[in-house]
Design a protein around this motif. Structure first.
Motif, PDB file in Angstrom:
ATOM      1  N   THR A 152      -2.631   0.144   8.521  1.00 23.16           N
ATOM      2  CA  THR A 152      -3.602   0.824   9.369  1.00 23.16           C
ATOM      3  C   THR A 152      -3.145   0.722  10.818  1.00 23.16           C
ATOM      4  O   THR A 152      -2.701  -0.346  11.270  1.00 23.16           O
ATOM      5  N   HIS A 187       3.284  -5.476  -0.048  1.00 28.72           N
ATOM      6  CA  HIS A 187       2.016  -5.738  -0.723  1.00 28.72           C
ATOM      7  C   HIS A 187       1.928  -5.001  -2.056  1.00 28.72           C
ATOM      8  O   HIS A 187       0.828  -4.839  -2.604  1.00 28.72           O
ATOM      9  N   GLY A 218      -1.212  -2.951  -3.772  1.00 31.91           N
ATOM     10  CA  GLY A 218      -2.536  -3.344  -3.306  1.00 31.91           C
ATOM     11  C   GLY A 218      -2.637  -4.840  -3.078  1.00 31.91           C
ATOM     12  O   GLY A 218      -1.660  -5.582  -3.239  1.00 31.91           O
ATOM     13  N   PRO A 219      -3.816  -5.309  -2.713  1.00 29.97           N
ATOM     14  CA  PRO A 219      -3.978  -6.679  -2.236  1.00 29.97           C
ATOM     15  C   PRO A 219      -3.777  -7.775  -3.273  1.00 29.97           C
ATOM     16  O   PRO A 219      -3.583  -8.932  -2.912  1.00 29.97           O
ATOM     17  N   GLN A 220      -3.801  -7.456  -4.562  1.00 27.00           N
ATOM     18  CA  GLN A 220      -3.689  -8.497  -5.587  1.00 27.00           C
ATOM     19  C   GLN A 220      -2.271  -8.664  -6.125  1.00 27.00           C
ATOM     20  O   GLN A 220      -1.998  -9.618  -6.866  1.00 27.00           O
ATOM     21  N   ASP A 265      -4.793  -3.465   6.054  1.00 23.35           N
ATOM     22  CA  ASP A 265      -6.244  -3.600   5.962  1.00 23.35           C
ATOM     23  C   ASP A 265      -6.574  -4.830   5.114  1.00 23.35           C
ATOM     24  O   ASP A 265      -5.964  -5.033   4.055  1.00 23.35           O
ATOM     25  N   PRO A 266      -7.493  -5.669   5.549  1.00 21.75           N
ATOM     26  CA  PRO A 266      -7.789  -6.901   4.798  1.00 21.75           C
ATOM     27  C   PRO A 266      -8.321  -6.660   3.395  1.00 21.75           C
ATOM     28  O   PRO A 266      -8.192  -7.530   2.529  1.00 21.75           O
ATOM     29  N   ASP A 267      -8.895  -5.508   3.143  1.00 21.93           N
ATOM     30  CA  ASP A 267      -9.462  -5.223   1.821  1.00 21.93           C
ATOM     31  C   ASP A 267      -8.502  -4.474   0.908  1.00 21.93           C
ATOM     32  O   ASP A 267      -8.417  -4.751  -0.288  1.00 21.93           O
ATOM     33  N   THR A 268      -7.756  -3.504   1.472  1.00 18.05           N
ATOM     34  CA  THR A 268      -6.908  -2.658   0.640  1.00 18.05           C
ATOM     35  C   THR A 268      -5.418  -2.968   0.770  1.00 18.05           C
ATOM     36  O   THR A 268      -4.620  -2.526  -0.047  1.00 18.05           O
ATOM     37  N   ALA A 269      -5.019  -3.700   1.823  1.00 15.49           N
ATOM     38  CA  ALA A 269      -3.624  -4.005   2.147  1.00 15.49           C
ATOM     39  C   ALA A 269      -2.846  -2.775   2.616  1.00 15.49           C
ATOM     40  O   ALA A 269      -1.643  -2.851   2.850  1.00 15.49           O
TER      41      ALA A 269
END
Length: 245
Positions: A193, A156, A159-161, A186-190
């Protein structure tokens, strides 16, 4: 670890398989809960049904038991880069908090040359183009590091983008399965977890085996112990490989 990795393929139709632990898990899945799983190896074999664990992607058992064998350029250009494969299953020497992978080299300290590893193989393309990616490796500070010594394969990024920015079609790593538990982004931060513990393992034990401050789900689940059928199938696969040598 191997049983939970196999369970992660319960709903998969096709899987691009790496050698080692990923191959063990994928073959176990086909022998137990997903007999229709189509195993695809980098050497160009589609629908391999090995009777033992293959020693490498060039193991003749893969070609002899396959539904089809295609040229490697076709495997990558048409099947993989065309987005036609559900899951990629990879191992790693090092992984960081965003599921980026190192299989190229490791820093062995001052005045010592870097330790050379097997290298990328098809992993960068698998991680970029499969719809989802699973990873399996043993959990220790040596493997789960704050910073990779070399980025071989992007998970990833930072981060997520990052995947979208780089034009990667797949979702990237969706689970990292270890001998202590399961980590998911994590769905928001990638950021990876801890979501599942194997029986008898504590959160603190996993944190001590991780090279960064590991985040955990509010209430981590405990994975179900292996069934007798799963253990029997796993032992059969491994014993067949030993007899074949």
């Amino acid at each position: 670890m191997e049983v939970n990795a196999a369970r992660a393929l319960a709903g998969a139709k096709t899987c691009f398989v790496g050698i080692g632990l990923p191959s063990t898990a994928a073959n176990l899945a086909r022998a137990t809960l997903n007999p229709g799983l189509v195993l695809i190896y980098e050497s160009g074999t589609i629908g391999s049904k090995p009777t033992r664990l293959p020693l490498s992607i060039g193991d003749g058992e893969l070609a002899e038991t396959a539904d089809a064998v295609v040229p490697v350029p076709e495997m990558f250009n048409y099947w993989l880069q065309g987005g036609r494969i559900d899951f990629g299953f990879l191992g790693a020497a090092q992984v960081d908090r965003f599921a980026n992978i190192n299989t190229t080299l490791v820093d062995r300290g001052p005045d010592r040359p870097a330790g050379r590893l097997p290298g990328a193989g098809g992993a960068p393309e698998i991680a970029a183009n499969c719809r989802q990616v699973l990873m399996v490796l043993r959990h220790s500070p040596r493997n789960f590091v704050a910073k990779l010594d070399f980025v071989t394969t992007l998970g990833h990024g930072a981060g997520p983008q990052d995947r979208k920015r780089l034009g990667m079609r797949g979702a990237g790593p969706v689970a990292v399965i270890t001998d202590l538990g399961i980590l998911r982004p994590d769905p928001d931060t990638a950021e990876l977890t801890l979501t599942d513990l194997h029986p008898g393992v504590s959160v603190e034990q996993i944190r001590q085996a991780t090279g960064w401050k590991l985040r955990t789900a509010p209430e981590p689940r405990t994975t179900a112990p292996p069934t007798e059928a799963e253990l029997t199938a796993l032992r059969t696969l491994k014993s067949a490989g030993k007899q074949g040598r």
